[in-house]
Design a protein around this motif. Structure first.
Motif, PDB file in Angstrom:
ATOM      1  N   HIS A  28       0.854  -1.183   0.000  1.00 38.96           N
ATOM      2  CA  HIS A  28       0.000   0.000   0.000  1.00 38.96           C
ATOM      3  C   HIS A  28       0.892   1.235   0.000  1.00 38.96           C
ATOM      4  O   HIS A  28       1.761   1.377   0.862  1.00 38.96           O
ATOM      5  CB  HIS A  28      -0.919   0.033   1.227  1.00 38.96           C
ATOM      6  CG  HIS A  28      -1.735   1.285   1.287  1.00 38.96           C
ATOM      7  ND1 HIS A  28      -2.854   1.471   0.517  1.00 38.96           N
ATOM      8  CD2 HIS A  28      -1.557   2.435   1.986  1.00 38.96           C
ATOM      9  CE1 HIS A  28      -3.350   2.675   0.761  1.00 38.96           C
ATOM     10  NE2 HIS A  28      -2.581   3.280   1.644  1.00 38.96           N
ATOM     11  N   LEU A  29       0.679   2.123  -0.981  1.00 38.23           N
ATOM     12  CA  LEU A  29       1.385   3.402  -1.052  1.00 38.23           C
ATOM     13  C   LEU A  29       0.381   4.494  -0.722  1.00 38.23           C
ATOM     14  O   LEU A  29      -0.668   4.591  -1.358  1.00 38.23           O
ATOM     15  CB  LEU A  29       1.988   3.621  -2.442  1.00 38.23           C
ATOM     16  CG  LEU A  29       2.931   2.514  -2.922  1.00 38.23           C
ATOM     17  CD1 LEU A  29       3.378   2.777  -4.358  1.00 38.23           C
ATOM     18  CD2 LEU A  29       4.119   2.389  -2.000  1.00 38.23           C
ATOM     19  N   ASN A  30       0.677   5.305   0.260  1.00 34.20           N
ATOM     20  CA  ASN A  30      -0.246   6.305   0.792  1.00 34.20           C
ATOM     21  C   ASN A  30      -0.246   7.571  -0.063  1.00 34.20           C
ATOM     22  O   ASN A  30       0.679   8.369  -0.003  1.00 34.20           O
ATOM     23  CB  ASN A  30       0.148   6.625   2.238  1.00 34.20           C
ATOM     24  CG  ASN A  30      -0.823   7.547   2.908  1.00 34.20           C
ATOM     25  OD1 ASN A  30      -1.798   7.996   2.302  1.00 34.20           O
ATOM     26  ND2 ASN A  30      -0.578   7.837   4.172  1.00 34.20           N
ATOM     27  N   GLY A  31      -1.303   7.780  -0.853  1.00 32.35           N
ATOM     28  CA  GLY A  31      -1.427   8.969  -1.701  1.00 32.35           C
ATOM     29  C   GLY A  31      -1.594  10.245  -0.908  1.00 32.35           C
ATOM     30  O   GLY A  31      -1.219  11.316  -1.374  1.00 32.35           O
ATOM     31  N   ASP A  33       0.117  11.078   1.413  1.00 33.96           N
ATOM     32  CA  ASP A  33       1.486  11.478   1.758  1.00 33.96           C
ATOM     33  C   ASP A  33       2.369  11.462   0.505  1.00 33.96           C
ATOM     34  O   ASP A  33       3.557  11.210   0.579  1.00 33.96           O
ATOM     35  CB  ASP A  33       2.042  10.511   2.824  1.00 33.96           C
ATOM     36  CG  ASP A  33       3.357  10.977   3.416  1.00 33.96           C
ATOM     37  OD1 ASP A  33       3.599  12.195   3.449  1.00 33.96           O
ATOM     38  OD2 ASP A  33       4.155  10.109   3.825  1.00 33.96           O
ATOM     39  N   ILE A  35       2.695   9.297  -1.882  1.00 32.72           N
ATOM     40  CA  ILE A  35       3.273   7.954  -2.029  1.00 32.72           C
ATOM     41  C   ILE A  35       4.659   7.826  -1.388  1.00 32.72           C
ATOM     42  O   ILE A  35       5.457   6.987  -1.757  1.00 32.72           O
ATOM     43  CB  ILE A  35       3.279   7.449  -3.491  1.00 32.72           C
ATOM     44  CG1 ILE A  35       4.185   8.276  -4.395  1.00 32.72           C
ATOM     45  CG2 ILE A  35       1.855   7.350  -4.029  1.00 32.72           C
ATOM     46  CD1 ILE A  35       4.418   7.656  -5.778  1.00 32.72           C
ATOM     47  N   GLY A  38       3.972   4.059   3.386  1.00 29.53           N
ATOM     48  CA  GLY A  38       3.051   2.960   3.146  1.00 29.53           C
ATOM     49  C   GLY A  38       3.476   1.740   3.922  1.00 29.53           C
ATOM     50  O   GLY A  38       4.199   1.835   4.920  1.00 29.53           O
ATOM     51  N   SER A 104       8.348   5.067   5.864  1.00 29.41           N
ATOM     52  CA  SER A 104       8.025   6.488   5.743  1.00 29.41           C
ATOM     53  C   SER A 104       9.345   7.242   5.662  1.00 29.41           C
ATOM     54  O   SER A 104      10.412   6.638   5.614  1.00 29.41           O
ATOM     55  CB  SER A 104       7.195   6.962   6.946  1.00 29.41           C
ATOM     56  OG  SER A 104       7.936   6.801   8.142  1.00 29.41           O
ATOM     57  N   THR A 155      -0.706  11.826  -5.683  1.00 33.06           N
ATOM     58  CA  THR A 155      -1.661  12.018  -4.590  1.00 33.06           C
ATOM     59  C   THR A 155      -2.696  10.902  -4.496  1.00 33.06           C
ATOM     60  O   THR A 155      -3.591  10.969  -3.665  1.00 33.06           O
ATOM     61  CB  THR A 155      -2.394  13.367  -4.742  1.00 33.06           C
ATOM     62  OG1 THR A 155      -3.115  13.359  -5.976  1.00 33.06           O
ATOM     63  CG2 THR A 155      -1.405  14.531  -4.726  1.00 33.06           C
ATOM     64  N   SER A 157      -3.609   7.000  -3.639  1.00 31.84           N
ATOM     65  CA  SER A 157      -3.115   5.788  -2.987  1.00 31.84           C
ATOM     66  C   SER A 157      -3.094   4.650  -3.993  1.00 31.84           C
ATOM     67  O   SER A 157      -3.895   4.625  -4.926  1.00 31.84           O
ATOM     68  CB  SER A 157      -3.996   5.416  -1.797  1.00 31.84           C
ATOM     69  OG  SER A 157      -3.860   6.373  -0.771  1.00 31.84           O
ATOM     70  N   GLN A 158      -2.165   3.720  -3.783  1.00 36.30           N
ATOM     71  CA  GLN A 158      -2.041   2.579  -4.673  1.00 36.30           C
ATOM     72  C   GLN A 158      -1.928   1.303  -3.857  1.00 36.30           C
ATOM     73  O   GLN A 158      -1.244   1.277  -2.839  1.00 36.30           O
ATOM     74  CB  GLN A 158      -0.806   2.715  -5.564  1.00 36.30           C
ATOM     75  CG  GLN A 158      -0.849   3.946  -6.445  1.00 36.30           C
ATOM     76  CD  GLN A 158       0.219   3.904  -7.512  1.00 36.30           C
ATOM     77  OE1 GLN A 158       0.475   2.865  -8.121  1.00 36.30           O
ATOM     78  NE2 GLN A 158       0.833   5.045  -7.755  1.00 36.30           N
ATOM     79  N   ASP A 159      -2.609   0.278  -4.311  1.00 39.44           N
ATOM     80  CA  ASP A 159      -2.497  -1.042  -3.701  1.00 39.44           C
ATOM     81  C   ASP A 159      -1.990  -2.001  -4.775  1.00 39.44           C
ATOM     82  O   ASP A 159      -2.623  -2.162  -5.819  1.00 39.44           O
ATOM     83  CB  ASP A 159      -3.846  -1.507  -3.151  1.00 39.44           C
ATOM     84  CG  ASP A 159      -4.266  -0.657  -1.960  1.00 39.44           C
ATOM     85  OD1 ASP A 159      -3.511  -0.642  -0.969  1.00 39.44           O
ATOM     86  OD2 ASP A 159      -5.324  -0.017  -2.026  1.00 39.44           O
TER      87      ASP A 159
END
Length: 192
Positions: A28-31, A33, A35, A38, A104, A155, A157-159
């Motif tokens: 999981h990459l947090n959009g 933040d 990316i 995650g 992070s 911006t 998020s990616q799974d």
């Protein structure tokens, strides 16, 4: 008859260990933040650990994203110049089945020009700034997998899902086992 047993033992050995325990993971990459943070979750069976994670922004070129040294605990490599680099590696991990590795402290910027090197942190990446970006996961059973980023927007998020590729030795054992089974079946047919 003995050859038939040998072929059976070879096939049982192949499927009991390596081939059936290939590593798998979700990323999981947090959009929210950009990316830059995650987690990676080990979805493998028990006994297969994640030992290394590599977050790579790919080939350095004009308009491509790049990391700036910040507070990440990974190893930085593939430097463009000064504090800017393309690859972050976290090694020496032991992330067991069902556990997650959180990351992070990354700082994403944009290469305006490679020659001369000009990088900016004030402009979000364009539609292809993550064109060659990927995350690779390496497992304790020797397998590994790589997933390319599916979104080009910093911006969102990616799974991602990693399905590992077995080592060449696994394929060699499979071919040898199938060959022995074929030989045993042919020999049995000739003796009838």
């Amino acid at each position: 008859m003995k050859l038939h047993h040998l072929a059976f033992v070879a096939m049982a050995a192949l499927f009991s260990n390596n081939a059936m325990s290939l590593g798998t993971a979700t990323i999981h990459l947090n959009g929210g933040d950009f990316i830059q943070s995650g987690w990676v979750t080990n979805t493998s069976g028990v006994g297969v650990d994640i030992v290394q994670v590599v977050y790579d922004l790919g080939t350095q070129a004009d308009g491509i994203a790049i990391w700036e040294i910040n507070s990440s605990t990974g190893t930085h490599s593939n430097f463009l110049t000064g504090n800017w680099y393309s690859t972050e590696t976290w090694g020496g991990l032991t992330i067991g089945s069902g556990a997650s590795f959180n990351f992070s402290g990354l700082d994403i910027d944009l290469i305006e020009t490679v020659v001369p090197p000009v990088v900016t942190g004030s402009i979000l990446g364009g539609p292809s700034s993550l064109a060659h970006a990927s995350v690779s996961v390496f497992f304790s059973d020797g397998s590994f997998g790589t997933a390319s980023l599916v979104q080009q927007d910093w911006t969102l998020s990616q799974d991602l899902v990693i399905g590992a590729v077995p080592e060449p030795e696994t394929y060699a054992m499979l071919i040898a086992g199938l060959g022995l089974l074929g030989f045993a079946a042919r020999r049995k047919q000739q003796n009838v």
